[in-house]
Design a protein around this motif. Structure first.
Motif, PDB file in Angstrom:
ATOM      1  N   ARG A 142      29.853 -37.258  10.905  1.00 48.38           N
ATOM      2  CA  ARG A 142      28.724 -37.622  10.038  1.00 48.38           C
ATOM      3  C   ARG A 142      27.440 -36.934  10.502  1.00 48.38           C
ATOM      4  N   VAL A 143      27.222 -36.894  11.810  1.00 52.45           N
ATOM      5  CA  VAL A 143      26.037 -36.227  12.362  1.00 52.45           C
ATOM      6  C   VAL A 143      26.056 -34.755  11.954  1.00 52.45           C
ATOM      7  N   ARG A 144      27.217 -34.117  12.132  1.00 46.48           N
ATOM      8  CA  ARG A 144      27.329 -32.693  11.809  1.00 46.48           C
ATOM      9  C   ARG A 144      27.030 -32.438  10.333  1.00 46.48           C
ATOM     10  N   GLU A 145      27.619 -33.261   9.457  1.00 45.14           N
ATOM     11  CA  GLU A 145      27.403 -33.089   8.005  1.00 45.14           C
ATOM     12  C   GLU A 145      25.929 -33.257   7.644  1.00 45.14           C
ATOM     13  N   SER A 146      25.291 -34.294   8.202  1.00 41.14           N
ATOM     14  CA  SER A 146      23.883 -34.552   7.862  1.00 41.14           C
ATOM     15  C   SER A 146      22.996 -33.427   8.369  1.00 41.14           C
ATOM     16  N   LEU A 147      23.279 -32.951   9.566  1.00 38.50           N
ATOM     17  CA  LEU A 147      22.470 -31.864  10.116  1.00 38.50           C
ATOM     18  C   LEU A 147      22.660 -30.597   9.295  1.00 38.50           C
ATOM     19  N   ASN A 148      23.917 -30.391   8.891  1.00 36.01           N
ATOM     20  CA  ASN A 148      24.235 -29.231   8.067  1.00 36.01           C
ATOM     21  C   ASN A 148      23.405 -29.219   6.789  1.00 36.01           C
ATOM     22  N   SER A 149      23.291 -30.410   6.173  1.00 39.43           N
ATOM     23  CA  SER A 149      22.527 -30.503   4.926  1.00 39.43           C
ATOM     24  C   SER A 149      21.042 -30.224   5.198  1.00 39.43           C
ATOM     25  N   LEU A 150      20.540 -30.620   6.388  1.00 43.45           N
ATOM     26  CA  LEU A 150      19.143 -30.345   6.727  1.00 43.45           C
ATOM     27  C   LEU A 150      18.920 -28.841   6.932  1.00 43.45           C
ATOM     28  N   VAL A 151      19.961 -28.165   7.442  1.00 47.43           N
ATOM     29  CA  VAL A 151      19.856 -26.705   7.619  1.00 47.43           C
ATOM     30  C   VAL A 151      19.913 -26.035   6.238  1.00 47.43           C
ATOM     31  N   THR A 152      20.879 -26.460   5.417  1.00 49.80           N
ATOM     32  CA  THR A 152      21.024 -25.877   4.077  1.00 49.80           C
ATOM     33  C   THR A 152      19.747 -26.044   3.271  1.00 49.80           C
ATOM     34  N   ASN A 153      19.055 -27.185   3.466  1.00 51.49           N
ATOM     35  CA  ASN A 153      17.838 -27.427   2.695  1.00 51.49           C
ATOM     36  C   ASN A 153      16.570 -26.898   3.388  1.00 51.49           C
ATOM     37  N   GLY A 154      16.778 -26.055   4.393  1.00 52.39           N
ATOM     38  CA  GLY A 154      15.648 -25.338   4.990  1.00 52.39           C
ATOM     39  C   GLY A 154      14.768 -26.146   5.933  1.00 52.39           C
ATOM     40  N   GLN A 192      23.851 -35.700  -3.928  1.00 56.32           N
ATOM     41  CA  GLN A 192      23.337 -34.411  -3.431  1.00 56.32           C
ATOM     42  C   GLN A 192      21.935 -34.148  -3.967  1.00 56.32           C
ATOM     43  N   TYR A 193      21.740 -34.448  -5.257  1.00 57.42           N
ATOM     44  CA  TYR A 193      20.418 -34.250  -5.883  1.00 57.42           C
ATOM     45  C   TYR A 193      19.380 -35.153  -5.221  1.00 57.42           C
ATOM     46  N   ARG A 194      19.773 -36.431  -4.988  1.00 55.15           N
ATOM     47  CA  ARG A 194      18.846 -37.369  -4.329  1.00 55.15           C
ATOM     48  C   ARG A 194      18.411 -36.834  -2.959  1.00 55.15           C
ATOM     49  N   ASP A 195      19.375 -36.375  -2.169  1.00 54.79           N
ATOM     50  CA  ASP A 195      19.045 -35.917  -0.819  1.00 54.79           C
ATOM     51  C   ASP A 195      18.181 -34.658  -0.847  1.00 54.79           C
ATOM     52  N   LYS A 196      18.480 -33.761  -1.780  1.00 57.38           N
ATOM     53  CA  LYS A 196      17.700 -32.515  -1.895  1.00 57.38           C
ATOM     54  C   LYS A 196      16.246 -32.848  -2.253  1.00 57.38           C
ATOM     55  N   MET A 197      16.064 -33.723  -3.240  1.00 56.43           N
ATOM     56  CA  MET A 197      14.713 -34.108  -3.677  1.00 56.43           C
ATOM     57  C   MET A 197      13.982 -34.896  -2.588  1.00 56.43           C
ATOM     58  N   LEU A 198      14.758 -35.743  -1.909  1.00 51.74           N
ATOM     59  CA  LEU A 198      14.191 -36.551  -0.816  1.00 51.74           C
ATOM     60  C   LEU A 198      13.635 -35.635   0.266  1.00 51.74           C
ATOM     61  N   ILE A 199      14.393 -34.622   0.597  1.00 51.92           N
ATOM     62  CA  ILE A 199      13.965 -33.682   1.640  1.00 51.92           C
ATOM     63  C   ILE A 199      12.689 -32.959   1.198  1.00 51.92           C
ATOM     64  N   GLU A 200      12.624 -32.563  -0.095  1.00 50.48           N
ATOM     65  CA  GLU A 200      11.404 -31.897  -0.592  1.00 50.48           C
ATOM     66  C   GLU A 200      10.209 -32.837  -0.512  1.00 50.48           C
ATOM     67  N   MET A 201      10.416 -34.102  -0.874  1.00 41.45           N
ATOM     68  CA  MET A 201       9.308 -35.066  -0.816  1.00 41.45           C
ATOM     69  C   MET A 201       8.873 -35.328   0.615  1.00 41.45           C
ATOM     70  N   LEU A 202       9.852 -35.416   1.508  1.00 42.40           N
ATOM     71  CA  LEU A 202       9.521 -35.657   2.918  1.00 42.40           C
ATOM     72  C   LEU A 202       8.746 -34.482   3.494  1.00 42.40           C
TER      73      LEU A 202
END
Ligand SMILES: NC(=O)c1ccc[n+]([C@@H]2O[C@H](COP(=O)([O-])OP(=O)(O)OC[C@H]3O[C@@H](n4cnc5c(N)ncnc54)[C@H](O)[C@@H]3O)[C@@H](O)[C@H]2O)c1
Length: 315
Positions: A42-54, A299-309
């Motif tokens: 789970r840690v790896r997947e979440s970190l991966n998504s943070l890398v993918t989203n810049g 996926q959309y929620r997390d992408k938008m969340l990251i942009e807002m954060l």
């Protein structure tokens, strides 16, 4: 600082990641090798998504991963730890057992925060040797992305423990709020349910569809609430007279609305079925790029969340 995330399930793995994102060394504890592997995954997947989203480079990803240590030993996790978060199953007997194990090996003055969604800190710390250092540290899922943490106190919690917890969470980029006294559902779940009760009322009484209620929140008040809270929004709405002016000016109208709104203490029995049908219709209407299945919606929620954060400078 050395920190510990005890019981690294859905919440515990995410807290461990957040602690490491904040620059801390963290020991993520699970009872078995199998659940430890799942936490690692789970840690790896979440970190991966943070890398993918810049948010992070691959170099930073490696550094964060290197700060997370997985263990099946509570002793190894909490020994010399400067902050401990427990995220065990939501039952007093489980929490009592975890508290006992933690206190056996943790330094006496280390703050122990519980992720509990609704149990009383007083009860969780009932058999503790040092109940004064126990606080509730209620996160919103997933805590590595949602900044809010609600800090609650038990009867024996001392102020220094609340201050230390506040400082710690702030230091890792979270936004702590402190409940001055115990309240069921804390702050946020009460606010969410107050709004949702009215959503259901509007749908059941035929005023609007589930889809339009969602749109109304997302593109109306919700988009403002993502920037500032309702009182600040009303402060601006009141012009030079501020929130007090707005409340006075709209007093008679607001009273009419309040009198017409739901004040049920339980959702009507048909609620779940009608909401589910409404959500199904709403999803069918959405283009794929903004999510129209559980997976793509998440996926959309997390992408938008990251942009807002990023806009809030929280990532
Ligand atoms: N999931 C959420 O959305 C959410 C949000 C806020 C707070 N919380 C709170 O966080 C805590 C953990 O919830 P979760 O969703 O991560 O649950 P989870 O089931 O994913 O994780 C619970 C962890 O507790 C461990 N555990 C279970 N029984 C145990 C026992 N008898 N002894 C020792 N360990 C045991 C499990 O192995 C697991 O690691 C709960 O107190 C919950 O109320 C959950």
């Amino acid at each position: 600082m050395k920190t510990a995330s005890i019981c690294a399930g859905v919440i515990g793995y995410s807290y461990a990641l957040k602690f490491a994102m904040g620059g801390n060394e963290v020991w993520a504890q699970n009872r078995t090798e199998k659940s430890s592997e799942l936490a690692k995954e789970r840690v790896r997947e979440s970190l991966n998504s943070l890398v993918t989203n810049g948010v992070y480079t691959e170099e930073q990803e490696k550094e964060i991963l290197a700060r997370i240590h997985f263990t099946t030993s509570v002793k190894e996790a909490v020994k010399d730890a400067g902050f401990i978060q427990e995220s065990s199953t939501e039952h007093y007997d489980v929490k009592h057992e975890i508290v006992k194990q933690i206190e056996e090996y943790a330094p006496e003055d280390t703050v122990i925060a519980s992720s509990t969604s609704g149990l009383l800190v007083t009860e969780i710390a009932k058999y503790a040797r040092h109940p004064e250092r126990f606080v509730g540290g209620h996160p919103y899922n997933p805590p590595h992305l949602i900044p809010l943490v609600e800090i609650t106190k038990g009867e024996k919690t001392e102020d220094w423990a609340v201050e230390k917890a506040k400082e710690f969470y702030k230091g890792i980029g979270m936004e702590p709020v402190v409940l001055q006294k115990e309240a069921l559902g804390f702050i946020c779940n009460r606010l969410q349910m107050a709004l949702y009760r009215e959503v259901v009322n509007l749908v059941l009484s035929g005023v609007c569809t589930v889809e339009d209620a969602d749109k109304a929140v997302t593109f109306g008040p919700g988009i403002r609430w993502g920037i500032m809270g309702p009182s600040l929004v009303f402060e601006l709405g009141g012009g030079q007279h501020g929130v007090a002016g707005l409340m006075t000016h709209l007093h008679d109208s607001i009273s009419l609305w309040l009198n017409d709104m739901a004040d049920w203490k339980e959702f009507p029995p048909e609620t779940a079925k009608i909401l589910q049908e409404g959500v199904r219709a709403e999803l069918a209407d959405r283009p794929a790029e903004i999510g129209n299945t559980h997976e793509s919606l998440e996926q959309y929620r997390d992408k938008m969340l990251i942009e807002m954060l990023k806009l809030h400078k929280k990532l």
